[in-house]
Design an enzyme around this catalytic site. Structure first.
Site, mmCIF file in Angstrom:
data_model
loop_
_atom_site.group_PDB
_atom_site.id
_atom_site.type_symbol
_atom_site.label_atom_id
_atom_site.label_comp_id
_atom_site.label_asym_id
_atom_site.label_seq_id
_atom_site.Cartn_x
_atom_site.Cartn_y
_atom_site.Cartn_z
ATOM 1 N N SER A 71 0.854 -1.196 0.000
ATOM 2 C CA SER A 71 0.000 0.000 0.000
ATOM 3 C C SER A 71 0.880 1.232 0.000
ATOM 4 C CB SER A 71 -0.892 0.010 1.250
ATOM 5 O OG SER A 71 -1.538 1.262 1.401
ATOM 6 N N TYR A 87 -2.048 -0.626 10.257
ATOM 7 C CA TYR A 87 -2.119 -0.921 8.820
ATOM 8 C C TYR A 87 -0.826 -0.511 8.123
ATOM 9 C CZ TYR A 87 -3.870 -0.944 4.018
ATOM 10 O OH TYR A 87 -4.033 -1.194 2.669
#
Length: 260
Positions: free
Chosen positions: A143, A156
């Site tokens: 990501s 995350y």
């Protein structure tokens, strides 16, 4: 080179039941590959298999990528059905929001076990087989949150940063065997995970515009990625069109991280 290079080859795709993973499965099957689709969501896997109707070129495997035994069993079953694995697209991931000081041990560990541990377990199982054959291509979906700090994304972002660095090291270690290992780092993408972060119908516009309150940049291209946008990047890096690319982190985020 066209996608014909995938014809008859074997690919494993995790996170295959929906979103980016499902888009990768569709692309590879359209290119006549054989695909083992892995996900923890059995019902959605079955629905995908019915939709695609690819016969024995597609097998589905209910797998929790945080569980080593389940991963190893799924890879063994994929090989038994399809033959040696040529490609791995490690897409499975979870979103964990929350300020660092508010996260529980369980939330922290869950994010790491899936987002970093999943790619590790899959790459370990598949990589050993690729080493024996001295060929293969692996793409891990990370990501762009692994780069700039993101408000309420400590777990995350940390898990995706770990996945990115692990993948780069794996690429270095496998290069001598002719195995390429790359990363695709999407930004905001039109998936259920992204939509779950939106408070209302203005969510899409808010993401594109960015937020001064949370120190988040907007998207210069003024649009959110589609799953196919990201799948195109994954399939490219898997393919021989990227034959001299390894250890690369390709950001597919409309310029949101300004090529950092």
């Amino acid at each position: 080179m066209s996608d014909r290079e995938f014809a008859g080859k074997v690919a494993v795709v995790s996170g295959a039941a929906q979103g980016i993973g499902a888009a990768v499965v569709r692309r590879l099957l359209a290119a006549e590959a054989r695909v083992a689709a892995l996900d923890v969501k059995q019902e959605q896997l079955e629905q995908l298999a019915r939709e695609l109707n690819a016969g024995d070129r597609l097998t589905i495997h209910r797998v929790d990528v945080a569980d080593t035994a389940e991963v190893n069993r799924a890879i063994a079953d994929a090989v038994a059905h399809h033959g040696p694995i040529d490609y791995l697209a490690s897409v499975a991931g979870v979103l964990q929001m929350g300020r660092v000081v508010d996260l529980t041990d369980e939330q922290w560990q869950h994010a790491l076990s899936i987002n970093a541990g999943g790619p590790f377990r899959l790459a370990r199982a598949v990589g050993k087989q690729m080493i024996e054959r001295r060929s293969g291509s692996i793409v891990v979906v990370s990501s762009n949150a692994a780069g700039p700090a993101r408000y309420e994304m400590g777990a995350y972002a940390a898990s995706k940063a770990a996945a990115t660095k692990m993948t780069q090291v794996l690429g270095l270690e496998l290069a001598e065997y002719g195995i390429r290992v790359n990363i695709v780092s999407p930004g905001s993408t039109d998936t259920d995970m992204q939509r779950g972060m939106w408070a209302d119908e203005s969510g899409r516009d808010n993401v594109i515009r960015g937020s001064l309150d949370t120190y988040k940049a907007g998207i210069p291209l003024r649009k959110i990625a589609t799953p196919d946008d990201v799948a195109d990047a994954i399939v490219f890096l898997l393919s021989e069109r990227a034959g001299h690319i390894t250890m690369h982190d390709l950001r597919v985020d409309g310029g949101a991280t300004f090529d950092q």
